[in-house]
Design a protein around this motif. Structure first.
Motif, PDB file in Angstrom:
ATOM      1  N   GLY A 128     -12.042 -11.417  -0.194  1.00 18.85           N
ATOM      2  CA  GLY A 128     -10.822 -10.764   0.244  1.00 18.85           C
ATOM      3  C   GLY A 128      -9.564 -11.520  -0.144  1.00 18.85           C
ATOM      4  O   GLY A 128      -9.618 -12.682  -0.551  1.00 18.85           O
ATOM      5  N   PHE A 129      -8.412 -10.832  -0.026  1.00 18.55           N
ATOM      6  CA  PHE A 129      -7.133 -11.460  -0.362  1.00 18.55           C
ATOM      7  C   PHE A 129      -6.118 -11.309   0.767  1.00 18.55           C
ATOM      8  O   PHE A 129      -5.032 -11.871   0.705  1.00 18.55           O
ATOM      9  N   GLY A 130      -6.461 -10.560   1.799  1.00 19.10           N
ATOM     10  CA  GLY A 130      -5.575 -10.410   2.944  1.00 19.10           C
ATOM     11  C   GLY A 130      -4.437  -9.449   2.689  1.00 19.10           C
ATOM     12  O   GLY A 130      -4.524  -8.255   2.963  1.00 19.10           O
ATOM     13  N   LEU A 131      -3.369  -9.962   2.116  1.00 22.41           N
ATOM     14  CA  LEU A 131      -2.182  -9.162   1.844  1.00 22.41           C
ATOM     15  C   LEU A 131      -1.548  -9.665   0.557  1.00 22.41           C
ATOM     16  O   LEU A 131      -1.515 -10.872   0.303  1.00 22.41           O
ATOM     17  N   ALA A 132      -1.043  -8.739  -0.254  1.00 18.47           N
ATOM     18  CA  ALA A 132      -0.407  -9.131  -1.512  1.00 18.47           C
ATOM     19  C   ALA A 132       0.951  -8.458  -1.652  1.00 18.47           C
ATOM     20  O   ALA A 132       1.094  -7.272  -1.356  1.00 18.47           O
ATOM     21  N   VAL A 133       1.921  -9.214  -2.097  1.00 19.26           N
ATOM     22  CA  VAL A 133       3.236  -8.678  -2.454  1.00 19.26           C
ATOM     23  C   VAL A 133       3.433  -9.008  -3.925  1.00 19.26           C
ATOM     24  O   VAL A 133       3.498 -10.180  -4.302  1.00 19.26           O
ATOM     25  N   LEU A 134       3.495  -7.957  -4.743  1.00 17.08           N
ATOM     26  CA  LEU A 134       3.489  -8.134  -6.193  1.00 17.08           C
ATOM     27  C   LEU A 134       4.596  -7.335  -6.863  1.00 17.08           C
ATOM     28  O   LEU A 134       5.005  -6.279  -6.370  1.00 17.08           O
ATOM     29  N   LEU A 135       5.053  -7.824  -7.996  1.00 18.06           N
ATOM     30  CA  LEU A 135       6.005  -7.096  -8.824  1.00 18.06           C
ATOM     31  C   LEU A 135       5.226  -6.322  -9.880  1.00 18.06           C
ATOM     32  O   LEU A 135       4.428  -6.908 -10.627  1.00 18.06           O
ATOM     33  N   TYR A 136       5.454  -5.016  -9.909  1.00 21.42           N
ATOM     34  CA  TYR A 136       4.773  -4.150 -10.858  1.00 21.42           C
ATOM     35  C   TYR A 136       5.797  -3.316 -11.639  1.00 21.42           C
ATOM     36  O   TYR A 136       6.898  -3.044 -11.156  1.00 21.42           O
ATOM     37  N   GLN A 137       5.374  -2.846 -12.788  1.00 23.14           N
ATOM     38  CA  GLN A 137       6.135  -1.819 -13.481  1.00 23.14           C
ATOM     39  C   GLN A 137       6.100  -0.567 -12.610  1.00 23.14           C
ATOM     40  O   GLN A 137       5.055  -0.211 -12.030  1.00 23.14           O
ATOM     41  N   LYS A 138       7.223   0.123 -12.469  1.00 25.78           N
ATOM     42  CA  LYS A 138       7.322   1.280 -11.572  1.00 25.78           C
ATOM     43  C   LYS A 138       6.271   2.333 -11.884  1.00 25.78           C
ATOM     44  O   LYS A 138       5.638   2.884 -10.982  1.00 25.78           O
ATOM     45  N   GLU A 139       6.071   2.620 -13.146  1.00 23.98           N
ATOM     46  CA  GLU A 139       5.099   3.632 -13.550  1.00 23.98           C
ATOM     47  C   GLU A 139       3.695   3.261 -13.092  1.00 23.98           C
ATOM     48  O   GLU A 139       2.917   4.117 -12.660  1.00 23.98           O
ATOM     49  N   PHE A 140       3.372   1.980 -13.179  1.00 26.88           N
ATOM     50  CA  PHE A 140       2.059   1.514 -12.727  1.00 26.88           C
ATOM     51  C   PHE A 140       1.946   1.650 -11.214  1.00 26.88           C
ATOM     52  O   PHE A 140       0.927   2.110 -10.691  1.00 26.88           O
ATOM     53  N   ALA A 141       2.979   1.258 -10.491  1.00 26.61           N
ATOM     54  CA  ALA A 141       2.969   1.327  -9.033  1.00 26.61           C
ATOM     55  C   ALA A 141       2.776   2.755  -8.540  1.00 26.61           C
ATOM     56  O   ALA A 141       2.120   2.991  -7.516  1.00 26.61           O
TER      57      ALA A 141
END
Length: 266
Positions: A128-141
């Protein structure tokens, strides 16, 4: 810290083809840490640490930070910058080849080119990873939260929504990066569903089922999974195509196939 000047002085040139866009906006880094709710007892994983713009914000809050970086020159910068910071451990290597260290949270500006690979690795990680805050390309998100029969809906949508809660938190201006990316960027929070919330038992089997289905997305489910079900099954509408099924229906299907110990596709 002037990231552009530092890179020029070191003779480091960002590789756009690898999605190397360095976060230089301090306010965005601060908000990412806040969105993750990083606290003094947290062990945090950062993927693609670059020159440490986000790393330094994490170090102020977390118990420990694993800063993963593949580029040897950037790792040298990180080690020099944080040589006196015992809470930061620089891990040199490709995150796709490294074992994910045990952590409570993931906060990162990940390479856009590895968005799919990294997301799947986190979601399918057994510990597991718990919680993630990541920057993505908008289209991917947008693919992460897409619904059935929409253009963005696919394997990524299904797997992400079954295994995590997805929130698109804010858009990030291109000037927040060096160099400025040619795409729109957003901050996304993924909260891993705990075992009690998760509706699939075997994550690997679930991934396999969804992958097989979307590899043949124009076929009806009864053709893709030929002879896998009793004729009167009510698990899913077998007359539908993969792009028409909701994530929860894929979860039921995967659980059924796992319980039967078989996966046959045409």
């Amino acid at each position: 810290m002037d990231v552009k000047t530092l890179l020029i002085e070191r003779g480091i040139r960002p590789t756009r083809s690898l999605g190397q866009y360095f976060l230089i906006d301090e306010s965005v880094a601060t908000r990412m840490v806040e969105y993750a709710g990083v606290e003094s007892g947290d062990v945090v994983l950062e993927i693609g640490a670059g020159v440490g713009s986000l790393t330094e914000h994490l170090e102020r809050k977390a118990k420990k930070v694993y800063a993963v970086e593949k580029d040897a020159a950037l790792c040298e910068v990180l080690r020099e910058r944080f040589h006196d910071k015992s809470r930061i451990e620089v891990l040199e290597g490709d995150i796709m080849k490294l074992e994910i260290p045990k952590c409570d949270k993931v906060v990162a500006s990940i390479p856009f080119s590895l968005s799919s690979s990294i997301t799947y690795k986190l979601l399918l990680h057994n510990q597991g990873f718990g919680l993630a805050v990541l920057l993505y390309q908008k289209e991917f998100a947008q693919k992460l939260s897409a619904i059935p029969e929409s253009e963005a809906y696919g394997r990524l949508s299904v797997i992400t929504q079954v295994l995590a809660v997805v929130e698109i938190l804010e858009g990030v201006h291109r000037d927040a990066f060096y160099p400025a990316p040619p795409v729109k960027t957003v901050v996304v929070r993924l909260k891993e569903k705990e075992k009690g919330e998760r509706i699939v038992g075997d994550k690997a089997k679930f991934f396999e089922v969804v992958t097989v289905a979307f590899d043949q997305r124009r076929k009806m489910m009864k053709r893709i999974f030929k002879d896998c079900f009793a004729k009167n099954t009510e698990l899913v509408d077998l007359e539908k195509r993969p792009e028409e099924l909701w994530p929860g229906e894929f979860a039921k299907l995967a659980n059924y196939l796992a319980s039967k110990g078989r996966l046959k596709s045409e």
